[in-house]
Design a protein around this motif. Structure first.
Motif, mmCIF file in Angstrom:
data_model
loop_
_atom_site.group_PDB
_atom_site.id
_atom_site.type_symbol
_atom_site.label_atom_id
_atom_site.label_comp_id
_atom_site.label_asym_id
_atom_site.label_seq_id
_atom_site.Cartn_x
_atom_site.Cartn_y
_atom_site.Cartn_z
ATOM 1 N N LYS A 9 -10.934 6.492 -6.900
ATOM 2 C CA LYS A 9 -10.905 6.852 -5.471
ATOM 3 C C LYS A 9 -10.150 5.798 -4.672
ATOM 4 C CE LYS A 9 -13.843 9.064 -2.978
ATOM 5 N NZ LYS A 9 -15.016 9.611 -2.284
ATOM 6 N N HIS A 10 -10.390 4.553 -5.051
ATOM 7 C CA HIS A 10 -9.736 3.439 -4.362
ATOM 8 C C HIS A 10 -9.134 2.511 -5.397
ATOM 9 C CE1 HIS A 10 -11.732 4.509 -0.575
ATOM 10 N NE2 HIS A 10 -12.816 4.696 -1.285
ATOM 11 N N LYS A 18 0.945 -3.603 -11.313
ATOM 12 C CA LYS A 18 1.086 -2.197 -11.684
ATOM 13 C C LYS A 18 -0.115 -1.410 -11.184
ATOM 14 C CE LYS A 18 0.326 -0.865 -16.019
ATOM 15 N NZ LYS A 18 0.520 -0.757 -17.486
ATOM 16 N N ALA A 19 0.122 -0.159 -10.818
ATOM 17 C CA ALA A 19 -0.972 0.732 -10.420
ATOM 18 C C ALA A 19 -0.837 2.031 -11.203
ATOM 19 C CB ALA A 19 -0.910 1.022 -8.921
ATOM 20 N N LYS A 20 -1.966 2.533 -11.695
ATOM 21 C CA LYS A 20 -1.939 3.792 -12.440
ATOM 22 C C LYS A 20 -3.028 4.711 -11.906
ATOM 23 C CE LYS A 20 -0.984 5.527 -17.043
ATOM 24 N NZ LYS A 20 -0.720 5.162 -18.450
ATOM 25 N N LEU A 21 -2.627 5.907 -11.540
ATOM 26 C CA LEU A 21 -3.512 6.888 -10.948
ATOM 27 C C LEU A 21 -3.610 8.085 -11.885
ATOM 28 C CD1 LEU A 21 -2.066 5.172 -8.649
ATOM 29 C CD2 LEU A 21 -2.413 7.139 -7.166
ATOM 30 N N TYR A 22 -4.789 8.729 -11.893
ATOM 31 C CA TYR A 22 -5.009 9.829 -12.822
ATOM 32 C C TYR A 22 -5.421 11.098 -12.094
ATOM 33 C CZ TYR A 22 -4.990 6.134 -16.298
ATOM 34 O OH TYR A 22 -4.623 5.066 -17.084
ATOM 35 N N LEU A 84 4.264 -3.490 -0.694
ATOM 36 C CA LEU A 84 3.352 -3.228 0.424
ATOM 37 C C LEU A 84 3.499 -1.801 0.937
ATOM 38 C CD1 LEU A 84 3.701 -6.555 2.479
ATOM 39 C CD2 LEU A 84 1.819 -5.885 0.974
ATOM 40 N N GLU A 85 4.747 -1.296 0.960
ATOM 41 C CA GLU A 85 4.979 0.045 1.503
ATOM 42 C C GLU A 85 4.476 1.168 0.591
ATOM 43 O OE1 GLU A 85 7.752 -2.046 0.930
ATOM 44 O OE2 GLU A 85 9.346 -0.855 -0.006
ATOM 45 N N ASP A 86 4.002 0.818 -0.608
ATOM 46 C CA ASP A 86 3.400 1.824 -1.484
ATOM 47 C C ASP A 86 1.969 2.137 -1.077
ATOM 48 O OD1 ASP A 86 4.998 0.293 -4.369
ATOM 49 O OD2 ASP A 86 5.757 1.842 -2.999
ATOM 50 N N SER A 87 1.419 1.340 -0.162
ATOM 51 C CA SER A 87 0.050 1.584 0.313
ATOM 52 C C SER A 87 0.000 2.968 0.960
ATOM 53 C CB SER A 87 -0.373 0.519 1.330
ATOM 54 O OG SER A 87 -0.457 -0.748 0.718
ATOM 55 N N ALA A 88 -0.883 3.806 0.457
ATOM 56 C CA ALA A 88 -0.945 5.201 0.914
ATOM 57 C C ALA A 88 -2.096 5.878 0.188
ATOM 58 C CB ALA A 88 0.353 5.942 0.593
ATOM 59 N N VAL A 89 -2.346 7.123 0.567
ATOM 60 C CA VAL A 89 -3.250 7.958 -0.223
ATOM 61 C C VAL A 89 -2.379 8.884 -1.074
ATOM 62 C CG1 VAL A 89 -5.132 9.622 -0.214
ATOM 63 C CG2 VAL A 89 -4.995 7.885 1.581
ATOM 64 N N GLY A 107 -7.915 12.597 -3.597
ATOM 65 C CA GLY A 107 -6.964 11.528 -3.353
ATOM 66 C C GLY A 107 -7.374 10.187 -3.926
ATOM 67 N N THR A 108 -6.379 9.345 -4.142
ATOM 68 C CA THR A 108 -6.592 7.939 -4.500
ATOM 69 C C THR A 108 -5.960 7.101 -3.410
ATOM 70 O OG1 THR A 108 -6.594 8.279 -6.909
ATOM 71 C CG2 THR A 108 -5.985 6.086 -6.100
ATOM 72 N N ARG A 109 -6.789 6.251 -2.791
ATOM 73 C CA ARG A 109 -6.257 5.365 -1.757
ATOM 74 C C ARG A 109 -5.784 4.084 -2.414
ATOM 75 N NH1 ARG A 109 -6.120 4.867 3.581
ATOM 76 N NH2 ARG A 109 -7.496 6.649 3.890
ATOM 77 N N LEU A 110 -4.483 3.848 -2.389
ATOM 78 C CA LEU A 110 -3.897 2.635 -2.952
ATOM 79 C C LEU A 110 -3.602 1.655 -1.824
ATOM 80 C CD1 LEU A 110 -2.554 0.970 -5.241
ATOM 81 C CD2 LEU A 110 -0.424 2.190 -4.713
ATOM 82 N N THR A 111 -4.139 0.455 -1.967
ATOM 83 C CA THR A 111 -3.865 -0.608 -1.003
ATOM 84 C C THR A 111 -3.166 -1.732 -1.741
ATOM 85 O OG1 THR A 111 -5.852 -0.025 0.248
ATOM 86 C CG2 THR A 111 -4.854 -2.170 0.699
ATOM 87 N N VAL A 112 -1.976 -2.074 -1.300
ATOM 88 C CA VAL A 112 -1.224 -3.175 -1.894
ATOM 89 C C VAL A 112 -1.298 -4.361 -0.932
ATOM 90 C CG1 VAL A 112 0.995 -3.943 -2.801
ATOM 91 C CG2 VAL A 112 0.314 -1.545 -3.036
ATOM 92 N N VAL A 113 -1.793 -5.483 -1.463
ATOM 93 C CA VAL A 113 -2.004 -6.646 -0.586
ATOM 94 C C VAL A 113 -1.091 -7.807 -0.994
ATOM 95 C CG1 VAL A 113 -4.358 -5.984 -0.048
ATOM 96 C CG2 VAL A 113 -3.903 -7.468 -2.014
#
Lengths: 113, 110
Positions: A9-10, A18-22, A84-89, A107-113
Protein backbone atom coordinates in the motif's frame (compact mmCIF):
# COMPACT_ATOMS: atom_id res chain seq x y z
CA UNK A 1 -9.76 -13.00 -7.29
CA UNK A 2 -12.74 -10.71 -7.49
CA UNK A 3 -10.79 -7.52 -7.07
CA UNK A 4 -7.51 -6.07 -8.24
CA UNK A 5 -4.96 -6.48 -5.46
CA UNK A 6 -2.00 -4.13 -5.24
CA UNK A 7 0.94 -4.45 -2.87
CA UNK A 8 2.39 -2.80 -0.97
CA UNK A 9 0.00 0.00 0.00
CA UNK A 10 2.86 2.31 0.87
CA UNK A 11 6.50 2.30 -0.18
CA UNK A 12 9.24 4.71 0.87
CA UNK A 13 12.51 4.76 -1.01
CA UNK A 14 15.60 6.92 -0.86
CA UNK A 15 16.56 8.65 -4.07
CA UNK A 16 18.46 6.23 -6.28
CA UNK A 17 16.96 3.12 -4.72
CA UNK A 18 14.85 0.58 -6.58
CA UNK A 19 11.10 0.28 -6.11
CA UNK A 20 8.97 -2.69 -7.11
CA UNK A 21 5.19 -2.67 -7.11
CA UNK A 22 2.88 -5.65 -7.58
CA UNK A 23 -0.58 -6.16 -9.00
CA UNK A 24 -2.81 -9.22 -9.12
CA UNK A 25 -5.57 -8.60 -11.70
CA UNK A 26 -9.09 -9.99 -11.52
CA UNK A 27 -9.21 -13.64 -12.61
CA UNK A 28 -10.29 -13.95 -16.22
CA UNK A 29 -9.27 -10.42 -17.17
CA UNK A 30 -6.89 -10.35 -20.13
CA UNK A 31 -5.77 -6.74 -19.89
CA UNK A 32 -3.72 -5.04 -17.21
CA UNK A 33 -2.98 -1.32 -17.05
CA UNK A 34 -0.63 0.78 -14.94
CA UNK A 35 -1.30 4.44 -14.20
CA UNK A 36 0.53 7.09 -12.25
CA UNK A 37 -1.49 9.70 -10.32
CA UNK A 38 0.71 12.59 -9.28
CA UNK A 39 -1.53 15.59 -8.86
CA UNK A 40 -5.16 15.64 -7.91
CA UNK A 41 -7.04 13.43 -10.38
CA UNK A 42 -4.43 13.49 -13.17
CA UNK A 43 -3.96 9.91 -14.33
CA UNK A 44 -0.92 9.30 -16.50
CA UNK A 45 -0.96 6.08 -18.52
CA UNK A 46 2.24 4.07 -18.26
CA UNK A 47 1.84 0.66 -19.86
CA UNK A 48 -0.72 -2.04 -20.64
CA UNK A 49 -0.55 -5.79 -21.14
CA UNK A 50 -2.68 -8.30 -22.98
CA UNK A 51 -2.01 -11.40 -20.92
CA UNK A 52 1.79 -11.54 -20.70
CA UNK A 53 2.40 -9.42 -23.80
CA UNK A 54 2.97 -5.69 -23.81
CA UNK A 55 -0.08 -4.09 -25.45
CA UNK A 56 0.84 -0.41 -25.29
CA UNK A 57 3.95 1.05 -23.69
CA UNK A 58 3.77 4.57 -25.07
CA UNK A 59 3.57 6.10 -21.59
CA UNK A 60 6.59 4.37 -20.08
CA UNK A 61 9.73 6.35 -19.28
CA UNK A 62 11.94 3.60 -20.67
CA UNK A 63 15.20 4.54 -18.98
CA UNK A 64 14.20 3.60 -15.45
CA UNK A 65 10.76 1.99 -15.63
CA UNK A 66 10.05 -1.59 -16.56
CA UNK A 67 7.03 -3.87 -16.16
CA UNK A 68 6.12 -7.52 -16.55
CA UNK A 69 3.07 -9.75 -16.46
CA UNK A 70 4.17 -13.37 -16.31
CA UNK A 71 1.83 -16.39 -16.18
CA UNK A 72 0.81 -17.47 -12.68
CA UNK A 73 2.52 -14.49 -11.05
CA UNK A 74 1.39 -11.01 -10.04
CA UNK A 75 2.23 -8.30 -12.56
CA UNK A 76 5.02 -5.97 -11.50
CA UNK A 77 6.18 -2.43 -12.12
CA UNK A 78 9.79 -1.69 -11.29
CA UNK A 79 11.50 1.67 -11.04
CA UNK A 80 15.28 1.62 -11.03
CA UNK A 81 17.13 4.52 -9.42
CA UNK A 82 14.06 6.35 -8.17
CA UNK A 83 13.88 10.13 -8.37
CA UNK A 84 11.92 12.58 -6.25
CA UNK A 85 9.49 13.18 -9.13
CA UNK A 86 8.54 9.48 -9.11
CA UNK A 87 6.64 10.13 -5.87
CA UNK A 88 3.02 9.38 -6.75
CA UNK A 89 0.24 6.87 -6.33
CA UNK A 90 0.53 4.03 -8.83
CA UNK A 91 -2.70 2.34 -9.83
CA UNK A 92 -3.14 -0.98 -11.54
CA UNK A 93 -6.38 -1.85 -13.34
CA UNK A 94 -7.65 -4.86 -15.26
CA UNK A 95 -10.39 -5.44 -17.82
CA UNK A 96 -11.83 -8.24 -19.91
CA UNK A 97 -11.38 -6.47 -23.23
CA UNK A 98 -10.33 -3.17 -24.73
CA UNK A 99 -13.94 -1.98 -24.87
CA UNK A 100 -15.10 -2.84 -21.39
CA UNK A 101 -14.65 -1.07 -18.10
CA UNK A 102 -11.46 -1.42 -16.11
CA UNK A 103 -11.47 -2.19 -12.41
CA UNK A 104 -8.85 -0.49 -10.30
CA UNK A 105 -6.83 -1.55 -7.31
CA UNK A 106 -6.40 0.65 -4.25
CA UNK A 107 -3.02 1.89 -5.40
CA UNK A 108 0.53 1.94 -4.08
CA UNK A 109 1.71 5.24 -2.68
CA UNK A 110 5.40 5.64 -3.50
CA UNK A 111 7.32 8.31 -1.62
CA UNK A 112 10.87 9.02 -2.71
CA UNK A 113 12.89 10.92 -0.12
CA UNK B 1 -6.42 16.08 -30.16
CA UNK B 2 -8.53 13.89 -27.90
CA UNK B 3 -9.63 15.70 -24.77
CA UNK B 4 -12.25 15.76 -22.04
CA UNK B 5 -13.43 18.64 -19.88
CA UNK B 6 -15.50 18.20 -16.76
CA UNK B 7 -17.51 20.94 -15.12
CA UNK B 8 -17.84 22.25 -12.58
CA UNK B 9 -14.43 21.49 -11.04
CA UNK B 10 -16.02 21.48 -7.60
CA UNK B 11 -19.63 21.37 -6.46
CA UNK B 12 -21.08 21.69 -3.01
CA UNK B 13 -24.69 20.57 -2.48
CA UNK B 14 -27.04 20.29 0.44
CA UNK B 15 -28.38 16.84 1.14
CA UNK B 16 -31.40 16.29 -1.09
CA UNK B 17 -30.40 19.01 -3.58
CA UNK B 18 -30.31 17.40 -7.04
CA UNK B 19 -27.80 18.49 -9.67
CA UNK B 20 -25.89 17.41 -12.78
CA UNK B 21 -22.22 17.06 -13.60
CA UNK B 22 -21.10 17.75 -17.15
CA UNK B 23 -18.49 16.01 -19.27
CA UNK B 24 -17.63 17.46 -22.68
CA UNK B 25 -15.40 15.38 -24.90
CA UNK B 26 -13.66 15.53 -28.24
CA UNK B 27 -12.56 12.03 -29.14
CA UNK B 28 -11.93 10.34 -32.45
CA UNK B 29 -13.21 6.80 -32.62
CA UNK B 30 -15.10 6.70 -29.32
CA UNK B 31 -15.40 3.14 -28.05
CA UNK B 32 -17.37 3.81 -24.93
CA UNK B 33 -17.32 6.27 -22.06
CA UNK B 34 -16.82 5.29 -18.43
CA UNK B 35 -17.87 7.02 -15.23
CA UNK B 36 -15.93 6.40 -12.03
CA UNK B 37 -16.06 7.80 -8.53
CA UNK B 38 -12.90 8.17 -6.50
CA UNK B 39 -12.76 8.62 -2.75
CA UNK B 40 -9.65 10.13 -1.14
CA UNK B 41 -6.88 7.57 -0.80
CA UNK B 42 -8.73 4.96 -2.87
CA UNK B 43 -8.71 3.71 -6.42
CA UNK B 44 -11.43 4.74 -8.90
CA UNK B 45 -14.63 2.77 -8.44
CA UNK B 46 -16.48 1.86 -11.62
CA UNK B 47 -20.00 3.27 -12.00
CA UNK B 48 -21.22 3.10 -15.61
CA UNK B 49 -20.28 2.39 -19.20
CA UNK B 50 -22.10 4.14 -22.05
CA UNK B 51 -21.49 3.09 -25.63
CA UNK B 52 -23.79 5.10 -27.87
CA UNK B 53 -25.58 8.45 -28.02
CA UNK B 54 -28.96 8.28 -26.36
CA UNK B 55 -27.94 5.56 -23.94
CA UNK B 56 -28.78 5.98 -20.25
CA UNK B 57 -27.72 3.99 -17.19
CA UNK B 58 -29.02 4.27 -13.62
CA UNK B 59 -27.80 3.14 -10.25
CA UNK B 60 -29.45 4.26 -7.02
CA UNK B 61 -29.34 8.08 -7.03
CA UNK B 62 -27.14 8.34 -10.12
CA UNK B 63 -28.09 8.45 -13.78
CA UNK B 64 -25.60 8.79 -16.63
CA UNK B 65 -26.52 9.91 -20.14
CA UNK B 66 -24.56 10.23 -23.36
CA UNK B 67 -24.77 12.42 -26.44
CA UNK B 68 -22.30 12.71 -29.31
CA UNK B 69 -20.31 15.41 -27.54
CA UNK B 70 -21.28 15.26 -23.87
CA UNK B 71 -22.14 13.02 -21.01
CA UNK B 72 -24.05 13.99 -17.90
CA UNK B 73 -24.14 12.45 -14.47
CA UNK B 74 -27.39 13.37 -12.76
CA UNK B 75 -27.51 13.05 -8.99
CA UNK B 76 -30.99 12.92 -7.49
CA UNK B 77 -31.49 13.76 -3.81
CA UNK B 78 -27.82 13.22 -2.93
CA UNK B 79 -26.63 12.04 0.47
CA UNK B 80 -23.35 12.85 2.23
CA UNK B 81 -21.98 9.44 1.22
CA UNK B 82 -22.16 10.56 -2.42
CA UNK B 83 -19.31 12.98 -1.69
CA UNK B 84 -16.39 11.99 -3.94
CA UNK B 85 -14.60 12.96 -7.12
CA UNK B 86 -16.46 11.83 -10.23
CA UNK B 87 -14.40 11.04 -13.29
CA UNK B 88 -15.63 10.84 -16.87
CA UNK B 89 -13.28 8.76 -19.01
CA UNK B 90 -13.79 8.35 -22.78
CA UNK B 91 -12.20 5.32 -24.41
CA UNK B 92 -10.69 6.27 -27.77
CA UNK B 93 -9.33 4.20 -30.59
CA UNK B 94 -8.42 0.58 -31.09
CA UNK B 95 -5.60 0.50 -28.56
CA UNK B 96 -7.81 1.45 -25.64
CA UNK B 97 -6.58 4.95 -25.01
CA UNK B 98 -8.42 6.34 -22.00
CA UNK B 99 -8.73 10.12 -21.93
CA UNK B 100 -8.56 11.38 -18.36
CA UNK B 101 -9.92 14.71 -17.20
CA UNK B 102 -9.59 16.33 -13.80
CA UNK B 103 -12.98 15.22 -12.52
CA UNK B 104 -15.64 17.01 -10.49
CA UNK B 105 -15.17 17.09 -6.75
CA UNK B 106 -18.60 16.77 -5.13
CA UNK B 107 -19.30 17.57 -1.49
CA UNK B 108 -22.76 16.89 -0.07
CA UNK B 109 -23.50 18.58 3.23
CA UNK B 110 -25.90 16.98 5.72
Amino acid sequence: GEEVAQTPKHLVRGEGQKAKLYCAPIKGHSYVFWYQQVLKNEFKFLISFQNENVFDETGMPKERFSAKCLPNSPCSLEIQATKLEDSAVYFCASSQSTNTEAFFGQGTRLTVV
Amino acid sequence: EDQVTQSPEALRLQEGESSSLNCSYTVSGLRGLFWYRQDPGKGPEFLFTLYSAGEEKEKERLKATLTKKESFLHITAPKPEDSATYLCVPNAGNNRKLIWGLGTSLAVNP
